[in-house]
Design a protein around this motif. Structure first.
Motif, PDB file in Angstrom:
ATOM      1  N   LEU A  40      32.862  34.816  51.877  1.00  0.00           N
ATOM      2  CA  LEU A  40      33.041  36.264  51.725  1.00  0.00           C
ATOM      3  C   LEU A  40      34.275  36.582  50.886  1.00  0.00           C
ATOM      4  O   LEU A  40      34.232  37.449  50.011  1.00  0.00           O
ATOM      5  CB  LEU A  40      33.127  36.944  53.097  1.00  0.00           C
ATOM      6  CG  LEU A  40      33.157  38.466  53.078  1.00  0.00           C
ATOM      7  CD1 LEU A  40      31.945  39.043  52.350  1.00  0.00           C
ATOM      8  CD2 LEU A  40      33.228  39.012  54.492  1.00  0.00           C
ATOM      9  N   ARG A  41      35.368  35.863  51.107  1.00  0.00           N
ATOM     10  CA  ARG A  41      36.587  36.097  50.312  1.00  0.00           C
ATOM     11  C   ARG A  41      36.364  35.735  48.843  1.00  0.00           C
ATOM     12  O   ARG A  41      36.834  36.431  47.948  1.00  0.00           O
ATOM     13  CB  ARG A  41      37.768  35.345  50.910  1.00  0.00           C
ATOM     14  CG  ARG A  41      38.257  35.996  52.211  1.00  0.00           C
ATOM     15  CD  ARG A  41      39.529  35.418  52.799  1.00  0.00           C
ATOM     16  NE  ARG A  41      39.390  34.012  53.136  1.00  0.00           N
ATOM     17  CZ  ARG A  41      40.040  33.026  52.518  1.00  0.00           C
ATOM     18  NH1 ARG A  41      40.895  33.282  51.555  1.00  0.00           N
ATOM     19  NH2 ARG A  41      39.851  31.774  52.875  1.00  0.00           N
ATOM     20  N   ALA A  42      35.618  34.653  48.571  1.00  0.00           N
ATOM     21  CA  ALA A  42      35.323  34.266  47.190  1.00  0.00           C
ATOM     22  C   ALA A  42      34.464  35.327  46.507  1.00  0.00           C
ATOM     23  O   ALA A  42      34.695  35.683  45.348  1.00  0.00           O
ATOM     24  CB  ALA A  42      34.612  32.908  47.156  1.00  0.00           C
ATOM     25  N   ILE A  43      33.490  35.846  47.225  1.00  0.00           N
ATOM     26  CA  ILE A  43      32.629  36.909  46.685  1.00  0.00           C
ATOM     27  C   ILE A  43      33.460  38.157  46.402  1.00  0.00           C
ATOM     28  O   ILE A  43      33.333  38.784  45.346  1.00  0.00           O
ATOM     29  CB  ILE A  43      31.473  37.226  47.663  1.00  0.00           C
ATOM     30  CG1 ILE A  43      30.467  36.077  47.694  1.00  0.00           C
ATOM     31  CG2 ILE A  43      30.790  38.538  47.318  1.00  0.00           C
ATOM     32  CD1 ILE A  43      29.705  35.836  46.409  1.00  0.00           C
ATOM     33  N   GLU A  44      34.335  38.522  47.331  1.00  0.00           N
ATOM     34  CA  GLU A  44      35.181  39.708  47.143  1.00  0.00           C
ATOM     35  C   GLU A  44      36.049  39.577  45.894  1.00  0.00           C
ATOM     36  O   GLU A  44      36.211  40.535  45.144  1.00  0.00           O
ATOM     37  CB  GLU A  44      36.058  39.951  48.374  1.00  0.00           C
ATOM     38  CG  GLU A  44      35.292  40.526  49.540  1.00  0.00           C
ATOM     39  CD  GLU A  44      36.162  40.787  50.755  1.00  0.00           C
ATOM     40  OE1 GLU A  44      36.197  41.950  51.202  1.00  0.00           O
ATOM     41  OE2 GLU A  44      36.785  39.835  51.262  1.00  0.00           O
ATOM     42  N   ARG A  45      36.606  38.385  45.668  1.00  0.00           N
ATOM     43  CA  ARG A  45      37.430  38.176  44.466  1.00  0.00           C
ATOM     44  C   ARG A  45      36.602  38.409  43.202  1.00  0.00           C
ATOM     45  O   ARG A  45      37.054  39.061  42.256  1.00  0.00           O
ATOM     46  CB  ARG A  45      38.007  36.761  44.452  1.00  0.00           C
ATOM     47  CG  ARG A  45      39.247  36.599  45.282  1.00  0.00           C
ATOM     48  CD  ARG A  45      39.966  35.279  45.021  1.00  0.00           C
ATOM     49  NE  ARG A  45      39.140  34.101  45.265  1.00  0.00           N
ATOM     50  CZ  ARG A  45      38.964  33.535  46.448  1.00  0.00           C
ATOM     51  NH1 ARG A  45      39.561  34.032  47.505  1.00  0.00           N
ATOM     52  NH2 ARG A  45      38.204  32.468  46.575  1.00  0.00           N
ATOM     53  N   GLN A  46      35.393  37.873  43.178  1.00  0.00           N
ATOM     54  CA  GLN A  46      34.546  38.042  41.996  1.00  0.00           C
ATOM     55  C   GLN A  46      34.160  39.501  41.792  1.00  0.00           C
ATOM     56  O   GLN A  46      34.081  39.977  40.656  1.00  0.00           O
ATOM     57  CB  GLN A  46      33.283  37.170  42.112  1.00  0.00           C
ATOM     58  CG  GLN A  46      33.563  35.693  42.060  1.00  0.00           C
ATOM     59  CD  GLN A  46      34.298  35.295  40.791  1.00  0.00           C
ATOM     60  OE1 GLN A  46      33.961  35.728  39.696  1.00  0.00           O
ATOM     61  NE2 GLN A  46      35.312  34.473  40.944  1.00  0.00           N
ATOM     62  N   LEU A  47      33.908  40.212  42.866  1.00  0.00           N
ATOM     63  CA  LEU A  47      33.542  41.628  42.764  1.00  0.00           C
ATOM     64  C   LEU A  47      34.708  42.466  42.252  1.00  0.00           C
ATOM     65  O   LEU A  47      34.509  43.414  41.485  1.00  0.00           O
ATOM     66  CB  LEU A  47      33.073  42.142  44.133  1.00  0.00           C
ATOM     67  CG  LEU A  47      31.767  41.530  44.632  1.00  0.00           C
ATOM     68  CD1 LEU A  47      31.549  41.858  46.108  1.00  0.00           C
ATOM     69  CD2 LEU A  47      30.594  41.975  43.795  1.00  0.00           C
ATOM     70  N   VAL A  48      35.910  42.116  42.645  1.00  0.00           N
ATOM     71  CA  VAL A  48      37.098  42.823  42.156  1.00  0.00           C
ATOM     72  C   VAL A  48      37.270  42.557  40.659  1.00  0.00           C
ATOM     73  O   VAL A  48      37.524  43.477  39.875  1.00  0.00           O
ATOM     74  CB  VAL A  48      38.356  42.408  42.949  1.00  0.00           C
ATOM     75  CG1 VAL A  48      39.627  42.886  42.264  1.00  0.00           C
ATOM     76  CG2 VAL A  48      38.285  42.960  44.364  1.00  0.00           C
ATOM     77  N   ILE A  49      37.116  41.306  40.256  1.00  0.00           N
ATOM     78  CA  ILE A  49      37.246  40.950  38.839  1.00  0.00           C
ATOM     79  C   ILE A  49      36.216  41.697  38.007  1.00  0.00           C
ATOM     80  O   ILE A  49      36.519  42.199  36.926  1.00  0.00           O
ATOM     81  CB  ILE A  49      37.105  39.423  38.640  1.00  0.00           C
ATOM     82  CG1 ILE A  49      38.323  38.717  39.226  1.00  0.00           C
ATOM     83  CG2 ILE A  49      36.907  39.068  37.172  1.00  0.00           C
ATOM     84  CD1 ILE A  49      38.175  37.209  39.345  1.00  0.00           C
ATOM     85  N   ALA A  50      34.997  41.807  38.523  1.00  0.00           N
ATOM     86  CA  ALA A  50      33.932  42.513  37.802  1.00  0.00           C
ATOM     87  C   ALA A  50      34.070  44.030  37.913  1.00  0.00           C
ATOM     88  O   ALA A  50      33.316  44.768  37.292  1.00  0.00           O
ATOM     89  CB  ALA A  50      32.565  42.078  38.332  1.00  0.00           C
ATOM     90  N   GLN A  51      35.033  44.500  38.691  1.00  0.00           N
ATOM     91  CA  GLN A  51      35.308  45.925  38.882  1.00  0.00           C
ATOM     92  C   GLN A  51      34.082  46.682  39.385  1.00  0.00           C
ATOM     93  O   GLN A  51      33.723  47.748  38.879  1.00  0.00           O
ATOM     94  CB  GLN A  51      35.845  46.550  37.590  1.00  0.00           C
ATOM     95  CG  GLN A  51      37.131  45.928  37.139  1.00  0.00           C
ATOM     96  CD  GLN A  51      37.627  46.492  35.817  1.00  0.00           C
ATOM     97  OE1 GLN A  51      37.011  47.357  35.217  1.00  0.00           O
ATOM     98  NE2 GLN A  51      38.768  45.993  35.362  1.00  0.00           N
ATOM     99  N   CYS A  52      33.454  46.124  40.398  1.00  0.00           N
ATOM    100  CA  CYS A  52      32.252  46.728  40.969  1.00  0.00           C
ATOM    101  C   CYS A  52      32.602  47.865  41.922  1.00  0.00           C
ATOM    102  O   CYS A  52      33.609  47.809  42.615  1.00  0.00           O
ATOM    103  CB  CYS A  52      31.458  45.669  41.735  1.00  0.00           C
ATOM    104  SG  CYS A  52      30.830  44.349  40.683  1.00  0.00           S
TER     105      CYS A  52
END
Length: 169
Positions: A40-52
């Motif tokens: 979940l933390r890895a997914i959250e990091r990617q979502l932040v980077i993608a500015q979702c």
């Protein structure tokens, strides 16, 4: 007409392409709750980077679920309606509730506890409160003292290094 003031229109990011570039992990099921929390933390990091935004976070994260985790997600979605929409916070809460026991999160919080801006008394009280979730980590007085000292601010920790204490109290 053209852009007479020379300002180009803002470039919209393709989040559908941006999110997969970070190679977000797939989650099926794990017997280790920390792996679920790490996912979940890895997914959250990617979502932040993608500015979702909130809706995109749910769509992209749920795409990374498979097997039993996807079945659970489908069941969760079935129980929600337009009047009760799923937010990213609800997604995270539901995921952690099922895959990561609350006691384990408290254990992680305890092991990461630092004094920071707390007074020593506040830090001590928080340390004692959270130590209930880590009985194996504090089952001996020496271990309890060592963990407590490690969480103190560096200056205070340094001053206390040369002292020996009969017990935690």
């Amino acid at each position: 007409m053209g852009q007479e003031n020379g300002n180009a229109p803002p470039h919209a990011r393709d989040k559908r392409g941006e999110f997969p570039k970070g190679h977000p992990p797939i989650f099926k099921h794990s017997i280790d709750p920390l792996q679920a929390d790490d996912w979940l933390r890895a997914i959250e990091r990617q979502l932040v980077i993608a500015q979702c935004d909130d809706k995109e976070k749910i769509l992209y994260a749920s795409r990374q679920l498979q097997g039993a985790a996807l079945d659970l997600w489908d069941s969760f979605c079935f129980s929600h309606t337009e009047a009760n929409p799923i937010t990213w916070a609800k997604f995270c809460s539901a995921f952690r509730t099922h895959h990561v026991p609350a006691g384990l999160m408290k254990l992680k919080e305890f092991l990461a506890l630092k004094q920071g801006s707390m007074t020593v008394a506040e830090y001590r009280d928080k340390f004692i409160q959270l130590s209930w979730y880590a009985p194996n980590e504090v089952d001996e007085d020496g271990k309890r003292q060592e963990l407590f000292m490690e969480g103190l601010n560096d200056g205070l920790q340094y001053q206390l290094l040369s002292h020996t204490f009969a017990n935690f109290q």
